[in-house]
Design a protein around this motif. Structure first.
Motif, short mmCIF file in Angstrom:
data_model
loop_
_atom_site.label_atom_id
_atom_site.label_comp_id
_atom_site.label_asym_id
_atom_site.label_seq_id
_atom_site.Cartn_x
_atom_site.Cartn_y
_atom_site.Cartn_z
N UNK A 225 0.84 -1.21 0.00
CA UNK A 225 0.00 0.00 0.00
C UNK A 225 0.88 1.26 0.00
N UNK A 226 1.94 1.23 0.78
CA UNK A 226 2.88 2.36 0.74
C UNK A 226 3.55 2.47 -0.63
N UNK A 229 1.32 3.84 -3.30
CA UNK A 229 1.19 5.29 -3.12
C UNK A 229 2.39 6.02 -3.71
N UNK A 230 3.59 5.49 -3.45
CA UNK A 230 4.80 6.13 -4.01
C UNK A 230 4.73 6.18 -5.53
N UNK A 232 2.04 6.01 -7.49
CA UNK A 232 0.98 6.93 -7.95
C UNK A 232 1.42 8.37 -7.81
N UNK A 233 2.12 8.67 -6.72
CA UNK A 233 2.60 10.04 -6.50
C UNK A 233 3.51 10.49 -7.64
N UNK A 236 2.31 12.37 -11.48
CA UNK A 236 2.15 13.79 -11.82
C UNK A 236 3.37 14.58 -11.37
N UNK A 299 -4.99 12.07 -15.92
CA UNK A 299 -4.79 10.77 -15.27
C UNK A 299 -5.44 10.83 -13.90
N UNK A 300 -6.34 9.90 -13.65
CA UNK A 300 -7.01 9.87 -12.35
C UNK A 300 -7.01 8.46 -11.77
N UNK A 301 -6.82 8.38 -10.46
CA UNK A 301 -7.09 7.14 -9.75
C UNK A 301 -8.60 7.06 -9.56
N UNK A 304 -8.94 2.86 -5.31
CA UNK A 304 -7.72 2.33 -4.69
C UNK A 304 -8.16 1.50 -3.51
N UNK A 324 -7.30 1.34 -9.62
CA UNK A 324 -7.81 1.52 -10.97
C UNK A 324 -7.33 2.90 -11.40
#
Lengths: 456, 456
Positions: A225-226, A229-230, A232-233, A236, A299-301, A304, A324
Motif C-alpha cells: 500500500x505504501x 502510493x509512491x 501513484x505520486x 504527476x 490521469x485519475x485514480x 484504490x 484503478x
C-alpha cells in the motif's frame, strides 16, 4: 420546411403524449428481469416509425437486446443522414429518492419527469417526430434518412460494433447525427466537436504471500500500500502535468481559435466550484479549467484499495494493493501507445520486493470533428435559427465510444447536436427533460435536414 | 524444588487431560453467543485453582467477561509474583479448514491440537500446574503467588485496566510473570524484554462533495486518491526512514550489547523471506532486518480505500479517500507526541483543494524491561536449566498493551517467558501446542519460582 415546422408545432402535445407512452415502458437494459420490457420498447419504437411513414423498419435481434433499424430513401442525389440513439434506460435506483414514480411520466411546470425523459428516449424521439413532420406534411424528406437505435447503450453497447461491422453497406451514410449530449449551459446551444478517449487500467502490487502482522513484520517487509502510493505520486509533476515519458508526444495542441472560443464560453468557474463543493481547482499549468476538463489529457485514480478497510484498528501489513488508474486521451493520442508508456513507467518503479500486474481494462479513441464540414455548418445554422443565437462548438471531456466506432468502421463523422442539460439528472433520481428543449430539438432537426439536404 | 519437578513429571499426563477439559469449553470472547461458555471456563479455572490448594480464589464479574483472581500468600518476607494470562480464545473460523474439530482436543505425535491449545489456555495453565506441584508436594510455594486471568484478551481487554486501576493493593507484587509469547525459534528459548508501542490513525481526505464523472470533471478537480498517495509517499525517505520531522527524537538507540545479541541470534533471513514469500526486504538504512522488525519504529499503511473498487471500469473521480496508517513505537517514543507530529505533517501537505480528517484510533506504549533484574535473571537461569542452553533476551515487534498497563498503574515490570512458536497457528485453523513445550514450560516456571524466591 415551413409546413413541417408548423406541423411539429401544432402536434407538439401529441408528440409529448407519445413520448410518455414510450417512457412508461421500463426498458432497463442492465437488469435481465426487464428483458421483455426492453423488447416491448423496441417494438413500440418500430411501430411508431412505421406509422409516421418511414418506408423500411426492422427490429434486428442480437445476442443481447434488439436494434431498431429504419431507412427512408428519397434520392441517390441527396445526402444520407444516419441517426443514432438508444431506447434503453438506466435502472431507476435508488427508487425511493424519486418524487414521482420513474416509469409514470409527470409534467410539472413545462418539465417532463421520468427515467429516460432526456437520456435518451426524449432526445432520440425528437428525430422520429422531425421525420414525421416532413413525411406527413411535405410528403418527402430533404435527405435520405436512416435510424440505428440500440437497446444496450447503458450496458456498454457490446453488440453494436459487431452489428456496424457486419452491416456497413446498409449503414452507409454521409454523416451520423446524434442527440445524446448536453448543451454547454442553460440557454447556451452548443455542438460537440471533440470527445476524449480513454485508457483504463487496473494495477495490482503484490508483496508478501499473505497479510502479515504489522508488529511482527513491520520494519523489514515492504508494504504494497505504501509502495503503490509512491508510484501513484510519481505520475504527476508539480505543474500537474503527467510525468509518464512521452505521454504528451501525440497531443494535438489547442489552436488559437479554439482557445479564443474557450475564453468566450459562459463558464462561471466560481459557480462550477460551488456546485461540486471544492474551494480550489488543480489544473495543468498553462491551461484554464474549462480547457483542462475537455481538451487536455488527464490521469485519475478511479479507485484504490488494499489491506484492512473496516472499522477500527487492525494491524495488518497487506499482501497486496490495487488501483484503478485511467487516463482521458485527446487527439491524436492512441490508447495502446499510452497503455505501453504507463506500463513501462509502472514496471520501472515496481520495487524488487514486489511484483506488479498491469491490466488494460477498457480503451477508447478520442474524437475531433471538422467544424467546417457541411454537416457541422448545417447544425450550426439550424440551432442558431431556433435559439436566436449562434451555438458554440465545444469539446466534451467524456467519451462516446460509438462515435469512434462510426469513424473507424464506417469512416463517418458524427454531429453531436444535444439538447440535454447537466442538471437533467440523467442516471439519477428525478431525471427530467424540459419540454421547451424537446420542442426546440425537433425544430433544430427539421432545420438541420433542410440545410444539409440543400448542400447537394 | 526437586520434589515439585518430579511431581510435575509424574502427573504430566493428567495435567494434559485437564488442559483438554478446559479446551473443550468454547470460551470465544468475541462472540456473544458463547458468553455462557466463557463463564463456564472461568468457573472451571477457579475450581481447578482451588482444588490444587490455592488459598483464595474468586471469579470477579465485570461489565464484560469475568476475571479469575487467585492469591496464595506464603510470607511477607517472600517476593510476590503476579501471573497474568487469559482463558478466552479466538473464534475458530474458518472452521472448515480445521483437520479436527477446534473444541475437541486431539493429540497427534506429541502435539495437542485445539483452539486455545497455545494461546493462551495452554501457556496459562502451566502456571496453575506449577503451583499445584509445589503445593501438593512441598506443601508450600517459594514465592507469594497471585493470578490475574482475564476473559477478554481477544476482545481488547477493555475491562482489565479499570480492574487493575481499582485493585492496586490487591494486585501489589514484585513482578508480573506472563507466558503468552513465542520463543525466538524452535529449540531457541528466549525471554522478551522489549515490546513496541503503537499509534494507529485513520486519515480521510475529502475533495468534491460527491463522486464525479472523471470525463466531465477530470483535469481540473484534484483527486483525493491521487492526493492521498502523494502524502503517503512523502512519509518515508529513500533510506526507508520515516520523514516526519522529530519522529526519531525520543528513540533510544540500540546499545552495542543489544546489537551483538541481535547478531548472534539464529535468524535465517533467507528462510524468513521464503516463509513470507518475498524476494527482498526493505529495511531502514543502518539496521539489520531483525533489528528493524523489533527495535526500530515503523510506519505502515494498514488499509487504503477510495472510489470504485468493484469489477471492471467505472470512471469515477472519488469524493474522498481513506487510509489507516499506524506506527510501531519504540522506547522512549510516546504515542501522543507521535500523533501530534504525524498530524502536523499531514495537515501541512493537505492540498488547499481538500480537507483532511485525522483520527487517533488506538495508542499503546512501548516497553523495555531491565534484563539485569532479579526476576529476569531468575527466568534466564530457569529456562537455561530446562533447555540446556542459555535463553536469548529478545525484543518483540508487537505490542502487549497489558504490559504497559502493569507498568503504568502498578509500577511493575513483566517477565515475558513464552513457550509458543510462530508456527503454532494461533488465531488460525489447527492451532496447536507441543506437549514437550507444555512440559518444559511447567518445569521452567517451577524453577523460576525457586530462583526468584531465593533472591530475598
Amino acid at each position: 420546411m415551413q409546413a413541417a415546422l408548423n406541423y411539429a408545432n401544432d402536434h407538439f402535445d401529441r408528440f409529448t403524449e407519445e413520448l410518455e407512452d414510450l417512457l412508461r415502458i421500463p426498458s432497463v437494459s442492465t437488469d435481465s428481469s426487464y428483458a421483455d420490457d426492453v423488447k416491448d420498447a423496441a417494438d413500440w419504437l418500430a411501430k411508431n416509425l412505421s406509422s409516421v411513414g418511414v418506408e423500411h423498419v426492422e427490429v434486428v435481434e442480437t445476442d443481447g437486446h434488439p436494434i431498431v433499424f429504419a431507412e427512408h430513401h428519397v434520392s441517390d442525389d441527396k445526402p444520407t443522414v444516419l441517426v443514432y440513439g438508444h431506447y434503453d434506460v438506466q435502472p431507476p435506483d435508488p427508487i425511493d429518492l424519486w418524487d414521482t414514480p420513474p416509469f409514470e411520466p409527470q409534467r410539472k411546470n413545462g418539465t417532463l419527469y421520468a427515467r429516460g425523459a432526456c437520456d435518451d428516449k426524449g432526445q432520440m424521439f425528437m428525430h422520429v417526430k422531425a421525420a414525421e413532420a416532413y413525411l406527413t406534411q411535405e410528403g418527402e424528406l430533404p435527405v435520405n434518412l436512416k435510424f440505428l437505435i440500440e437497446g444496450e447503450e447503458e450496458t456498454g453497447s457490446v453488440h453494436l460494433a459487431p452489428f456496424i461491422e457486419a452491416n456497413q453497406e446498409k449503414l452507409a451514410a454521409d454523416v451520423v447525427l446524434i442527440s445524446d449530449t448536453a448543451m454547454f449551459a442553460p440557454g447556451v446551444p452548443s455542438i460537440t466537436y471533440g470527445l476524449r478517449g480513454l485508457a483504463y487500467t487496473e494495477v495490482t502490487l503484490r508483496g508478501p504471500s499473505r497479510d502479515l502482522h504489522s508488529g511482527i513484520y513491520g520494519g523489514a517487509v515492504d508494504n504494497p500500500a505504501n509502495a503503490l502510493s509512491r508510484i501513484i505520486a510519481d505520475l504527476h509533476d508539480d505543474d500537474h502535468r503527467i510525468a509518464i515519458p512521452g505521454f504528451y508526444d501525440n497531443v494535438r495542441d489547442l489552436t488559437d481559435e479554439e482557445r479564443e472560443t474557450y475564453a468566450s464560453l459562459p463558464f462561471d468557474e466560481e459557480q462550477w466550484k460551488k456546485e461540486i463543493g471544492v474551494d480550489d481547482l488543480r489544473v495543468e499549468k498553462g491551461y484554464t479549467a474549462v480547457e483542462a476538463i475537455s481538451a487536455r489529457p488527464t490521469l485519475d485514480v478511479n479507485g484504490i484499495w488494499g489491506g484492512y478497510t473496516g472499522e477500527g484498528a487492525k494491524t495488518v501489513l497487506p499482501a497486496k494493493a490495487h488501483a484503478k488508474i485511467s487516463m482521458r486521451l485527446v487527439p491524436n493520442q492512441r490508447a495502446e501507445d499510452i497503455y505501453d508508456k504507463l506500463e513501462a513507467f509502472l514496471m520501472e518503479r515496481c520495487p524488487n520486493t514486489m511484483t506488479l500486474e498491469f491490466k488494460r481494462l477498457h480503451g477508447g479513441k478520442p474524437v475531433l470533428v471538422d467544424t467546417e464540414s457541411d454537416a457541422m455548418q448545417s447544425a450550426k445554422h439550424a440551432m442558431g435559427e431556433v435559439f436566436g443565437k449562434e451555438p458554440f462548438f465545444v469539446r466534451n471531456g467524456g467519451s462516446i465510444p460509438v462515435v469512434a466506432d462510426f469513424k473507424d468502421i464506417l469512416g463517418l463523422d458524427s454531429v453531436l447536436m444535444g439538447f440535454g442539460l447537466d442538471s437533467d439528472a440523467i442516471h439519477s433520481p428525478n431525471e427530467h427533460f424540459g419540454l421547451e428543449r424537446f420542442q426546440k430539438g425537433i425544430e433544430s432537426i427539421i432545420r438541420f435536414h433542410d440545410h444539409f439536404g440543400s448542400t447537394r
